[in-house]
Scaffold this motif. Structure first.
Motif, PDB file in Angstrom:
ATOM      1  N   GLY A   1       1.262  -0.856  -0.451  1.00  0.00           N
ATOM      2  CA  GLY A   1      -0.112  -0.306  -0.352  1.00  0.00           C
ATOM      3  C   GLY A   1       0.883   1.446  -0.190  1.00  0.00           C
ATOM      4  N   ARG A   2       0.140   2.519   0.869  1.00  0.00           N
ATOM      5  CA  ARG A   2       1.237   3.569   0.456  1.00  0.00           C
ATOM      6  C   ARG A   2       0.884   4.029   1.559  1.00  0.00           C
ATOM      7  NH1 ARG A   2      -1.503   4.357  -3.426  1.00  0.00           N
ATOM      8  NH2 ARG A   2      -2.947   6.099  -2.585  1.00  0.00           N
ATOM      9  N   VAL A   3       1.847   4.481   2.792  1.00  0.00           N
ATOM     10  CA  VAL A   3       1.649   5.013   3.779  1.00  0.00           C
ATOM     11  C   VAL A   3       2.285   6.394   3.336  1.00  0.00           C
ATOM     12  CG1 VAL A   3       2.905   4.567   6.399  1.00  0.00           C
ATOM     13  CG2 VAL A   3       2.295   2.776   4.826  1.00  0.00           C
ATOM     14  N   THR A   4       1.504   7.241   4.548  1.00  0.00           N
ATOM     15  CA  THR A   4       2.422   9.263   4.494  1.00  0.00           C
ATOM     16  C   THR A   4       1.727   9.312   6.012  1.00  0.00           C
ATOM     17  OG1 THR A   4       1.300   9.167   2.112  1.00  0.00           O
ATOM     18  CG2 THR A   4       1.101  11.263   3.169  1.00  0.00           C
ATOM     19  N   LEU A   5       2.855   9.952   6.027  1.00  0.00           N
ATOM     20  CA  LEU A   5       2.854  10.775   7.711  1.00  0.00           C
ATOM     21  C   LEU A   5       2.434  12.174   6.697  1.00  0.00           C
ATOM     22  CD1 LEU A   5       4.096  11.101  10.350  1.00  0.00           C
ATOM     23  CD2 LEU A   5       6.301  11.797   9.373  1.00  0.00           C
ATOM     24  N   CYS A   6       1.549  12.914   8.335  1.00  0.00           N
ATOM     25  CA  CYS A   6       1.266  14.538   7.257  1.00  0.00           C
ATOM     26  C   CYS A   6       2.060  14.880   8.197  1.00  0.00           C
ATOM     27  CB  CYS A   6      -0.253  14.364   9.551  1.00  0.00           C
ATOM     28  SG  CYS A   6      -0.303  16.388   9.640  1.00  0.00           S
ATOM     29  N   THR A   7       2.073  16.205   7.526  1.00  0.00           N
ATOM     30  CA  THR A   7       3.465  17.035   7.233  1.00  0.00           C
ATOM     31  C   THR A   7       3.237  18.220   8.971  1.00  0.00           C
ATOM     32  OG1 THR A   7       2.692  17.602   4.648  1.00  0.00           O
ATOM     33  CG2 THR A   7       3.870  19.458   6.249  1.00  0.00           C
ATOM     34  N   GLN A   8       2.353  18.116   8.811  1.00  0.00           N
ATOM     35  CA  GLN A   8       1.975  19.488  10.494  1.00  0.00           C
ATOM     36  C   GLN A   8       2.406  18.444  11.111  1.00  0.00           C
ATOM     37  OE1 GLN A   8      -1.395  21.131  10.802  1.00  0.00           O
ATOM     38  NE2 GLN A   8      -0.975  22.890   8.949  1.00  0.00           N
ATOM     39  N   CYS A   9       1.919  17.230  11.495  1.00  0.00           N
ATOM     40  CA  CYS A   9       2.186  16.375  12.462  1.00  0.00           C
ATOM     41  C   CYS A   9       3.918  15.687  12.278  1.00  0.00           C
ATOM     42  CB  CYS A   9       1.458  14.927  12.322  1.00  0.00           C
ATOM     43  SG  CYS A   9      -0.145  14.960  12.078  1.00  0.00           S
ATOM     44  N   ALA A  10       4.348  16.302  11.095  1.00  0.00           N
ATOM     45  CA  ALA A  10       5.962  15.746  11.027  1.00  0.00           C
ATOM     46  C   ALA A  10       6.661  17.061  12.043  1.00  0.00           C
ATOM     47  CB  ALA A  10       6.373  15.434   9.473  1.00  0.00           C
ATOM     48  N   ALA A  11       6.226  17.833  11.660  1.00  0.00           N
ATOM     49  CA  ALA A  11       7.019  19.432  11.125  1.00  0.00           C
ATOM     50  C   ALA A  11       6.779  18.860  13.040  1.00  0.00           C
ATOM     51  CB  ALA A  11       6.278  20.531  10.898  1.00  0.00           C
ATOM     52  N   ARG A  12       5.878  19.209  13.687  1.00  0.00           N
ATOM     53  CA  ARG A  12       5.450  19.418  15.271  1.00  0.00           C
ATOM     54  C   ARG A  12       6.781  18.495  16.076  1.00  0.00           C
ATOM     55  NH1 ARG A  12       0.192  20.969  13.869  1.00  0.00           N
ATOM     56  NH2 ARG A  12      -1.077  19.047  13.118  1.00  0.00           N
ATOM     57  N   ARG A  13       7.189  17.049  15.249  1.00  0.00           N
ATOM     58  CA  ARG A  13       7.874  16.131  16.062  1.00  0.00           C
ATOM     59  C   ARG A  13       9.211  16.712  15.177  1.00  0.00           C
ATOM     60  NH1 ARG A  13       2.503  15.055  15.802  1.00  0.00           N
ATOM     61  NH2 ARG A  13       1.393  14.007  17.832  1.00  0.00           N
ATOM     62  N   ASP A  14       9.548  17.775  14.587  1.00  0.00           N
ATOM     63  CA  ASP A  14      11.001  17.886  14.320  1.00  0.00           C
ATOM     64  C   ASP A  14      11.312  16.514  13.588  1.00  0.00           C
ATOM     65  OD1 ASP A  14      11.404  20.252  15.315  1.00  0.00           O
ATOM     66  OD2 ASP A  14      11.623  19.023  17.042  1.00  0.00           O
ATOM     67  N   LEU A  15      10.333  16.448  12.690  1.00  0.00           N
ATOM     68  CA  LEU A  15      10.399  15.120  11.932  1.00  0.00           C
ATOM     69  C   LEU A  15      10.727  15.101  10.776  1.00  0.00           C
ATOM     70  CD1 LEU A  15       8.260  12.600  12.708  1.00  0.00           C
ATOM     71  CD2 LEU A  15      10.513  12.694  13.634  1.00  0.00           C
ATOM     72  N   THR A  16      11.387  14.501   8.999  1.00  0.00           N
ATOM     73  CA  THR A  16      12.107  15.023   8.228  1.00  0.00           C
ATOM     74  C   THR A  16      12.126  13.868   7.265  1.00  0.00           C
ATOM     75  OG1 THR A  16      14.419  15.110   8.191  1.00  0.00           O
ATOM     76  CG2 THR A  16      13.525  17.111   8.939  1.00  0.00           C
ATOM     77  N   GLU A  17      11.779  13.489   6.112  1.00  0.00           N
ATOM     78  CA  GLU A  17      12.342  12.979   5.367  1.00  0.00           C
ATOM     79  C   GLU A  17      13.116  11.322   5.485  1.00  0.00           C
ATOM     80  OE1 GLU A  17      11.957  14.519   1.818  1.00  0.00           O
ATOM     81  OE2 GLU A  17       9.807  14.420   1.610  1.00  0.00           O
ATOM     82  N   LYS A  18      14.406  12.787   6.352  1.00  0.00           N
ATOM     83  CA  LYS A  18      15.462  11.285   6.355  1.00  0.00           C
ATOM     84  C   LYS A  18      14.938  10.276   7.850  1.00  0.00           C
ATOM     85  CE  LYS A  18      18.261  14.921   9.329  1.00  0.00           C
ATOM     86  NZ  LYS A  18      18.308  16.210   9.651  1.00  0.00           N
ATOM     87  N   ASP A  19      14.050  10.745   8.686  1.00  0.00           N
ATOM     88  CA  ASP A  19      14.208  10.365   9.782  1.00  0.00           C
ATOM     89  C   ASP A  19      13.681   8.846   9.997  1.00  0.00           C
ATOM     90  OD1 ASP A  19      15.246  12.199  11.475  1.00  0.00           O
ATOM     91  OD2 ASP A  19      14.186  13.660  11.467  1.00  0.00           O
ATOM     92  N   VAL A  20      12.818   9.425   8.964  1.00  0.00           N
ATOM     93  CA  VAL A  20      11.496   8.134   8.538  1.00  0.00           C
ATOM     94  C   VAL A  20      11.866   7.367   7.656  1.00  0.00           C
ATOM     95  CG1 VAL A  20       9.811   9.933   9.028  1.00  0.00           C
ATOM     96  CG2 VAL A  20       9.737   9.681   6.600  1.00  0.00           C
ATOM     97  N   ILE A  21      10.886   5.793   7.763  1.00  0.00           N
ATOM     98  CA  ILE A  21      10.906   4.752   7.255  1.00  0.00           C
ATOM     99  C   ILE A  21      11.187   4.623   6.187  1.00  0.00           C
ATOM    100  CG2 ILE A  21      10.156   2.464   7.391  1.00  0.00           C
ATOM    101  CD1 ILE A  21       8.672   2.410   9.916  1.00  0.00           C
ATOM    102  N   GLU A  22      12.234   3.997   5.344  1.00  0.00           N
ATOM    103  CA  GLU A  22      12.221   4.059   3.447  1.00  0.00           C
ATOM    104  C   GLU A  22      10.757   3.689   3.017  1.00  0.00           C
ATOM    105  OE1 GLU A  22      14.595   2.331  -0.273  1.00  0.00           O
ATOM    106  OE2 GLU A  22      15.171   2.101   1.732  1.00  0.00           O
ATOM    107  N   GLY A  23      10.124   4.474   1.968  1.00  0.00           N
ATOM    108  CA  GLY A  23       8.655   4.321   1.770  1.00  0.00           C
ATOM    109  C   GLY A  23       8.064   4.975   2.750  1.00  0.00           C
ATOM    110  N   VAL A  24       8.106   5.943   3.039  1.00  0.00           N
ATOM    111  CA  VAL A  24       6.928   6.439   4.095  1.00  0.00           C
ATOM    112  C   VAL A  24       7.306   8.034   3.272  1.00  0.00           C
ATOM    113  CG1 VAL A  24       6.439   7.433   5.805  1.00  0.00           C
ATOM    114  CG2 VAL A  24       6.684   5.510   6.628  1.00  0.00           C
ATOM    115  N   ARG A  25       6.353   8.634   2.408  1.00  0.00           N
ATOM    116  CA  ARG A  25       6.157   9.845   2.195  1.00  0.00           C
ATOM    117  C   ARG A  25       5.827  10.970   3.305  1.00  0.00           C
ATOM    118  NH1 ARG A  25       1.519  10.259  -2.257  1.00  0.00           N
ATOM    119  NH2 ARG A  25      -0.398  10.292  -0.041  1.00  0.00           N
ATOM    120  N   ILE A  26       5.728  12.268   3.117  1.00  0.00           N
ATOM    121  CA  ILE A  26       5.363  13.198   3.601  1.00  0.00           C
ATOM    122  C   ILE A  26       4.368  13.875   3.299  1.00  0.00           C
ATOM    123  CG2 ILE A  26       5.755  15.254   5.567  1.00  0.00           C
ATOM    124  CD1 ILE A  26       8.315  13.711   6.288  1.00  0.00           C
TER     125      ILE A  26
END
Length: 120
Positions: A75-100
């Motif tokens: 399937g597809r797994v997406t991390l919410c942009t604002q939720c990522a920002a509030r947790r100081d998460l960027t694309e380099k912090d997430v599992i490969e294949g998860v988009r923001i």
């Protein structure tokens, strides 16, 4: 029957049953051949980080890492942009294949033809 399923998970370890239900429904849908897009929002955003799903425990539930792996594979797994920002998460912090991505993409997916959206 909807050919696509968009699931938004708003709960994590703070509401484990709701969280597990969302991942389980998404994984079963993928296994059934449904096009699934799972959105990680709120406290579930942490599951986009390597190793965090392994910390999740709920008796009599499928292991969250296994469910997440099946979703990433089929399937597809997406991390919410604002939720990522509030947790100081960027694309380099997430599992490969998860988009923001943000609300515009969620709305676009949820309102597509032959799509059912669920929020947990």
């Amino acid at each position: 029957m909807a050919k696509k399923l968009v699931i938004k998970v708003t709960a994590g370890a703070d509401a484990p049953e709701r969280c597990s239900q969302a991942f389980t429904v998404a994984a079963v849908a993928v296994a059934s051949g449904v096009d699934v897009s799972l959105w990680l929002t709120g406290e579930s955003a942490w599951f986009a980080v390597p190793g965090r799903a392994a910390e999740f425990e709920l008796p009599h539930a499928a292991p969250l890492p296994d469910l997440l792996d099946s979703l990433l594979a089929g399937g597809r797994v997406t991390l919410c942009t604002q939720c990522a920002a509030r947790r100081d998460l960027t694309e380099k912090d997430v599992i490969e294949g998860v988009r923001i991505a943000g609300a515009q993409v969620f709305v676009q997916e949820a309102l597509a033809d032959d799509t059912q959206a669920l929020v947990y």
